[in-house]
Write a protein that holds these residues in place. Structure first.
Motif, PDB file in Angstrom:
ATOM      1  N   ASN A   1      11.467  35.709  17.439  1.00  9.87           N
ATOM      2  CA  ASN A   1      12.311  35.215  18.617  1.00  9.87           C
ATOM      3  C   ASN A   1      13.294  37.123  18.813  1.00  9.87           C
ATOM      4  O   ASN A   1      15.200  36.452  18.992  1.00  9.87           O
ATOM      5  N   ALA A   2      12.910  38.205  18.814  1.00  6.85           N
ATOM      6  CA  ALA A   2      14.214  38.916  19.011  1.00  6.85           C
ATOM      7  C   ALA A   2      14.903  39.756  20.349  1.00  6.85           C
ATOM      8  O   ALA A   2      14.079  39.349  21.384  1.00  6.85           O
ATOM      9  N   TYR A   3      16.192  40.184  20.510  1.00  6.63           N
ATOM     10  CA  TYR A   3      16.388  40.521  22.148  1.00  6.63           C
ATOM     11  C   TYR A   3      17.157  41.415  21.725  1.00  6.63           C
ATOM     12  O   TYR A   3      17.677  42.264  21.058  1.00  6.63           O
ATOM     13  N   ALA A   4      16.822  42.705  22.759  1.00 10.58           N
ATOM     14  CA  ALA A   4      18.380  43.706  22.926  1.00 10.58           C
ATOM     15  C   ALA A   4      18.292  43.370  24.232  1.00 10.58           C
ATOM     16  O   ALA A   4      17.977  43.239  25.656  1.00 10.58           O
ATOM     17  N   LYS A   5      20.156  44.118  24.145  1.00  6.73           N
ATOM     18  CA  LYS A   5      20.847  43.554  25.363  1.00  6.73           C
ATOM     19  C   LYS A   5      22.478  44.531  26.245  1.00  6.73           C
ATOM     20  O   LYS A   5      22.184  44.771  24.410  1.00  6.73           O
ATOM     21  N   ILE A   6      22.325  44.772  27.174  1.00  3.88           N
ATOM     22  CA  ILE A   6      23.322  45.595  28.030  1.00  3.88           C
ATOM     23  C   ILE A   6      23.973  45.132  28.629  1.00  3.88           C
ATOM     24  O   ILE A   6      22.791  44.461  29.448  1.00  3.88           O
ATOM     25  N   GLY A   7      25.352  44.912  29.131  1.00  4.76           N
ATOM     26  CA  GLY A   7      25.455  44.850  29.914  1.00  4.76           C
ATOM     27  C   GLY A   7      26.584  45.269  30.684  1.00  4.76           C
ATOM     28  O   GLY A   7      27.116  46.173  29.629  1.00  4.76           O
ATOM     29  N   LEU A   8      27.401  45.043  32.197  1.00  5.47           N
ATOM     30  CA  LEU A   8      28.732  44.971  32.365  1.00  5.47           C
ATOM     31  C   LEU A   8      29.165  44.257  32.697  1.00  5.47           C
ATOM     32  O   LEU A   8      28.920  43.067  32.787  1.00  5.47           O
ATOM     33  N   ASP A   9      30.699  43.980  32.512  1.00  6.51           N
ATOM     34  CA  ASP A   9      31.646  42.646  32.874  1.00  6.51           C
ATOM     35  C   ASP A   9      32.209  43.543  33.982  1.00  6.51           C
ATOM     36  O   ASP A   9      33.391  44.143  33.426  1.00  6.51           O
ATOM     37  N   ILE A  10      32.371  43.050  35.112  1.00 10.84           N
ATOM     38  CA  ILE A  10      33.817  44.130  36.300  1.00 10.84           C
ATOM     39  C   ILE A  10      34.378  42.600  36.634  1.00 10.84           C
ATOM     40  O   ILE A  10      33.856  41.595  36.979  1.00 10.84           O
ATOM     41  N   ASN A  11      35.708  43.771  36.140  1.00 16.14           N
ATOM     42  CA  ASN A  11      36.659  41.973  37.017  1.00 16.14           C
ATOM     43  C   ASN A  11      37.165  42.686  38.224  1.00 16.14           C
ATOM     44  O   ASN A  11      37.931  43.696  37.907  1.00 16.14           O
ATOM     45  N   SER A  12      37.224  42.403  39.338  1.00  8.76           N
ATOM     46  CA  SER A  12      38.124  42.885  39.976  1.00  8.76           C
ATOM     47  C   SER A  12      39.825  42.854  39.945  1.00  8.76           C
ATOM     48  O   SER A  12      39.828  42.467  39.504  1.00  8.76           O
ATOM     49  N   ALA A  13      40.548  44.178  40.716  1.00  6.75           N
ATOM     50  CA  ALA A  13      41.895  44.261  40.321  1.00  6.75           C
ATOM     51  C   ALA A  13      42.152  42.408  41.570  1.00  6.75           C
ATOM     52  O   ALA A  13      41.804  41.330  41.807  1.00  6.75           O
ATOM     53  N   GLN A  14      43.249  41.762  41.149  1.00  8.77           N
ATOM     54  CA  GLN A  14      44.173  40.831  40.875  1.00  8.77           C
ATOM     55  C   GLN A  14      45.954  40.989  42.226  1.00  8.77           C
ATOM     56  O   GLN A  14      46.475  41.498  41.380  1.00  8.77           O
ATOM     57  N   ASN A  15      45.322  41.300  43.384  1.00 13.47           N
ATOM     58  CA  ASN A  15      46.200  41.881  44.118  1.00 13.47           C
ATOM     59  C   ASN A  15      46.799  40.575  44.870  1.00 13.47           C
ATOM     60  O   ASN A  15      48.273  40.819  45.469  1.00 13.47           O
ATOM     61  N   ASN A  16      46.150  39.108  44.417  1.00 12.73           N
ATOM     62  CA  ASN A  16      46.988  38.008  45.385  1.00 12.73           C
ATOM     63  C   ASN A  16      47.925  37.260  44.136  1.00 12.73           C
ATOM     64  O   ASN A  16      46.887  36.257  43.736  1.00 12.73           O
ATOM     65  N   VAL A  17      49.098  37.273  43.721  1.00  8.77           N
ATOM     66  CA  VAL A  17      49.222  36.492  43.357  1.00  8.77           C
ATOM     67  C   VAL A  17      51.031  36.406  43.197  1.00  8.77           C
ATOM     68  O   VAL A  17      51.169  36.006  44.999  1.00  8.77           O
ATOM     69  N   TYR A  18      51.588  35.716  42.696  1.00  8.82           N
ATOM     70  CA  TYR A  18      52.735  35.285  43.737  1.00  8.82           C
ATOM     71  C   TYR A  18      53.892  36.335  42.734  1.00  8.82           C
ATOM     72  O   TYR A  18      54.298  35.830  41.849  1.00  8.82           O
ATOM     73  N   SER A  19      54.078  36.603  43.656  1.00  7.23           N
ATOM     74  CA  SER A  19      55.673  38.032  43.378  1.00  7.23           C
ATOM     75  C   SER A  19      56.693  37.459  43.535  1.00  7.23           C
ATOM     76  O   SER A  19      57.574  38.224  42.381  1.00  7.23           O
ATOM     77  N   ALA A  20      56.880  36.511  43.695  1.00  5.07           N
ATOM     78  CA  ALA A  20      58.390  35.775  44.237  1.00  5.07           C
ATOM     79  C   ALA A  20      59.136  35.756  43.165  1.00  5.07           C
ATOM     80  O   ALA A  20      58.789  35.473  41.226  1.00  5.07           O
ATOM     81  N   TYR A  21      60.375  36.518  42.485  1.00  7.39           N
ATOM     82  CA  TYR A  21      60.723  36.767  42.250  1.00  7.39           C
ATOM     83  C   TYR A  21      60.906  37.243  40.529  1.00  7.39           C
ATOM     84  O   TYR A  21      61.453  36.933  39.670  1.00  7.39           O
ATOM     85  N   GLY A  22      59.273  38.194  40.934  1.00  5.06           N
ATOM     86  CA  GLY A  22      58.761  38.435  39.669  1.00  5.06           C
ATOM     87  C   GLY A  22      58.317  38.120  38.295  1.00  5.06           C
ATOM     88  O   GLY A  22      57.928  37.803  37.500  1.00  5.06           O
ATOM     89  N   THR A  23      57.719  36.383  39.120  1.00  9.17           N
ATOM     90  CA  THR A  23      57.615  35.320  38.433  1.00  9.17           C
ATOM     91  C   THR A  23      55.703  36.048  38.085  1.00  9.17           C
ATOM     92  O   THR A  23      55.802  36.184  36.693  1.00  9.17           O
ATOM     93  N   GLU A  24      54.434  37.032  38.800  1.00 10.92           N
ATOM     94  CA  GLU A  24      53.766  37.252  38.630  1.00 10.92           C
ATOM     95  C   GLU A  24      53.368  39.041  38.783  1.00 10.92           C
ATOM     96  O   GLU A  24      53.827  38.990  39.924  1.00 10.92           O
TER      97      GLU A  24
END
Length: 813
Positions: A711-734
């Motif tokens: 029951n052997a395994y080997a793996k390699i992978g990428l965890d790709i997270n895009s930029a988050q520009n759709n934020v609630y920036s009013a009053y510096g909240t986010e």
């Protein structure tokens, strides 16, 4: 003697209601060539019972009620079999299993009236087992679940993760543990779900409103953590699991043992875990991110022809630091509080400080105890009655005074009494119906000298009915529910402070009213309807419409104080209304011998969506500062508005012929959240929504390597997270978050003895192998203080980390 006494007492109490007709299920399990498969597991999930095939492949399950139930047969490296079986008297059924590189078709129970095949479940639901979770370098159980598409986390360092499902979290998600909702101040950012990370066999995640079955707080979904597997008759089984992680020196040891003798079951576990501060290449060691755990639990139960009854107790005990992120203006180094001859001063940390497992200042201590009595009674008419009652007490204390390390400032004591009763009516012409009611009673008491929420009591009740019918290629399900909740708070006074005394209360100068008493009632009618259609042997189509409901939590209604773990001063709003949502889901599952595809889309409209935003200060500067122990915190206020969330998930597992041992797995998740009718770029986006994420893994696996390795395994992978520009920036909240890509890898195998029993399962996983410095969009630490030397704001996530897990199964007669 104890066994006989337990049986006698249970029988006397429950006899008037129950069936005394015993039924059995037995048979043989082989592969398609007729070779026996010892160790294959047969489970009847609805009845919480099952068996393991013996050396000759035979299995036998006793003490069953009459009726039709879904039976699951599974064995590593073989395709899982799920089959509906009518049990009456002595029922015999044999199974022939086929070797497969795709094993996924588990039976799921969350949010449904009966156990259902995962691929045919009308609601979007996915499950993951503990063996699969061990393949990644996860810092806690919620972190491990983020490999499921649509699931993310609000994190405050490695120890603290709050689940987020399709962009919604906190009190919009119910966490179940062995059938009981977990209650422990889950409105807060600064602590996790308070369930032992290692006392887990598998987890089911329901994505979307589950208010029909669970009421308020299940608006976004349910995470159902199932602690232990079914223990076969005549067996004593268990495991010893060890884990070490390099980044923060995490060391953990978990031991569990349980048995089943003539229908009397018992189990117990203990877990010890400790970690020092974590590190990354920008911040070095992050002072205050250390933690320790000591958890334990035990259960005893009975499984007889009249039904089952069990009593369980768990204790979760954690001490964890609070990361403040204050820095030296000259060096940018994170500082610590130090007792300098009776004065609280900030000084640089040393290497021995950061690699210490001792508590730091500030820190918090969380203790959560839970007692659960679970019963299921089999009726003579073929019906079943389930009754579960539970008691939980949660103590959370924050210690922020380095001059008096053992004196808590904020101290909250929450007691929760939960109840759940449901009756499964006898099947009638293919229709299966369930009626039930559940709810809770809570009392919260302040026991410290700092206050965030008032003392309060809460009562909650809901009644519902769910119907289900399966015929030919169709499964349809629907139901209605009514909920009522009342919250009552009390006046809370604090001693007045006097100028010139350093802000300390002085006796004799009267009291200030910090919280005014109020009472609020909330009620709601919710429902759900959906269908799944098996379009072909390999294709299932699903559609579901469900309404969700959530009453405001106590912090949203009444907060008035410093929430130290979140680095802010919070202000509640007693006029908030309950949230109501309507979500539509559509999905398709398609599989062949070499490809598995699972795709879903959703649209969720939420009325009166509750959110927190930063308050603007004078001349549009930073929000109003609130002083607490010489620190300043920005003020945040709860408000609400209509909102819309939409998106989808895609999972593809491709293993080309003849390279059946090779898998290319892709997981994609996307959610977009916007306020309805708001045109402003800065205030039109829902705050704290995860960005688009794509996880791709290349995995090789082989059933047999040698006589002793399998029951052997080997793996390699990428965890790709895009930029988050759709934020609630009013009053510096986010603030916006840059995208990042993490490189991960892992290997593992089982050590097998001469009798082909697994002696040890070993997993080695590497996370963030290139040591990328990144901030998750939902990390609370990205809002810590600015580093004036580098110009970077906040604290960054964990750097390179290797995890080694060894599990030793125990199996005795």
């Amino acid at each position: 003697m104890v066994n006989r006494l337990f049986t006698f007492i249970s029988f006397i109490i429950l006899f008037p209601f129950v069936s005394v007709n015993a039924n059995t299920l037995k048979g043989k399990i082989t592969d398609i060539k007729g070779e026996t498969l010892p160790g294959a597991v047969v489970e009847i999930t609805d009845l919480k019972t099952g068996a393991v095939a013996d050396i000759n492949g035979y299995y036998h399950v006793d003490n069953l009620p009459r009726g039709t139930f879904l039976v699951e047969v599974h064995l590593l490296s073989f395709a899982t079999i799920t089959q509906s079986v009518t049990i009456s008297g002595e029922t015999e059924l044999s199974f022939r299993m086929k070797e497969s590189v795709i094993e996924k078709n588990q039976v799921v129970i969350t949010g449904t009236s009966i156990a259902t095949e995962e691929r045919r479940s009308i609601t979007p639901i996915q499950s993951i087992g503990i063996k699969e979770m061990h393949e990644d370098a996860s810092s806690n159980i919620i972190d491990a679940l983020t490999k499921i598409p649509g699931v993310s986390q609000v994190s405050t360092g490695p120890a603290i993760s709050k689940p987020v499902i399709r962009g919604l979290g906190y009190n919009r998600i119910i966490t179940l543990n062995d059938g009981v909702r977990q209650e422990g101040q889950q409105w807060g950012d600064e602590h996790g779900i308070e369930i032992d990370d290692y006392n887990v066999s598998r987890v089911e995640v329901l994505k979307g409103p589950a208010s029909l079955a669970y009421g308020s707080d299940a608006e976004a979904g349910v995470i159902n953590i199932i602690s232990s597997n079914i223990i076969p008759e005549g067996k004593i089984v268990g495991n010893i699991t060890t884990n070490y992680q390099t980044n923060n020196g995490l060391a953990a040891l978990h031991a569990q043992l349980g048995g089943n003798n003539n229908g009397i079951t018992w189990s117990g576990y203990v877990t010890g875990k400790a970690a020092h501060d974590y590190q990354n290449k920008y911040d070095g060691y992050v002072y205050g991110s250390r933690f320790t755990n000591l958890d334990f639990g035990a259960s005893a139960g009975i499984n007889k022809k009249w039904g089952t009854s069990s009593l369980s107790f768990t204790s979760y005990n954690q001490v964890l630091g609070i990361v403040e992120g204050e820095r030296d203006s000259a060096t940018g180094q994170i500082l610590k509080h130090y007792n300098n001859n009776g004065n609280d001063v900030l000084v640089p940390t040393s290497s021995s400080d950061n690699t210490s497992y001792s508590k730091s200042s500030p820190y918090q201590k969380i203790d959560h105890q839970k007692l659960v009595w679970n019963n299921e009674l089999y009726m003579n008419n073929g019906g079943r009655l389930q009754v579960t009652v539970g008691y939980q007490q949660n103590t959370r204390r924050e210690f922020g005074d380095v001059l008096n390390m053992d004196a808590p400032g904020l101290s909250l004591f929450l007691q929760s009494y939960t109840y759940d009763a449901k009756y499964f009516l006898p099947e009638w012409k293919g229709w299966k119906a369930t009626i039930g009611g559940n709810g809770m009673y809570q009392v919260n008491t302040n026991k410290g000298d700092q206050f965030l929420v008032p003392d309060y009591s809460l009562f909650d009740i809901g009644v519902y009915s769910i119907v289900n019918k399966q015929w030919n290629k169709w499964i349809v399900s629907g139901g209605l529910r009514y909920d009522f909740r009342t919250i009552n708070t009390h006046d809370l006074y604090v001693q007045k402070t006097v100028p010139g005394t350093g802000g300390k209360p002085v006796p004799g100068f009267g009291n200030d009213l910090l919280f005014s008493a109020f009472s609020r009632n909330f009620s709601n009618i919710s429902g759900s309807a959906g269908a799944s259609y098996t379009a072909g042997q390999n294709t299932t189509l699903k559609f579901n419409v469900a309404s969700g409901y959530r009453a405001p939590n106590i912090a949203e209604l009444s907060a008035n104080g410093v929430h130290g773990g979140t680095i802010r001063y919070e202000i509640g709003n007693t006029s908030l209304k309950a949230e109501n949502s309507i979500q539509e889901d559509a999905g398709i599952t398609w599989s062949s011998e070499h490809v598995l595809v699972n795709a879903s889309i959703f649209d969720n409209y939420v009325r009166n969506f509750i959110f927190i935003r930063k308050l603007a200060g004078v001349n549009s500067n930073d929000s109003i500062p609130a002083k607490n122990n010489e620190s300043y915190y920005s003020a945040f206020l709860y408000g609400q508005s209509d909102a819309n969330l939409y998106g989808g998930e895609l999972y593809v597992d491709f293993h080309p012929h003849p390279l059946d041992w090779l898998h290319l797995e892709n997981t994609l998740s996307y959610v977009r959240g916007q306020f309805v009718g708001v045109k402003s770029d800065s205030a039109g986006n829902l705050p704290f929504i995860p960005p688009f994420r794509w996880v791709v893994d290349l995995r090789a696996q082989k059933k047999v390597i040698s006589r002793y390795i399998g029951n052997a395994y080997a793996k390699i992978g990428l965890d790709i997270n895009s930029a988050q520009n759709n934020v609630y920036s009013a009053y510096g909240t986010e603030t916006t978050t840059a995208g990042y890509t993490l490189l991960n890898a892992g290997i593992g195998f089982d050590v097998i003895d001469r009798a082909k029993h697994i002696v040890c399962s070993l997993s080695i996983a590497g996370h963030n192998l290139t040591d990328v410095a990144y901030q998750s969009a939902l990390s609370r630490l990205k809002y810590a203080s600015e580093n004036y030397v580098t110009g970077r704001t906040g604290v960054f996530n964990t750097g390179r980390n290797f995890s080694i897990t060894a599990a030793f199964p125990l199996d005795f007669k």
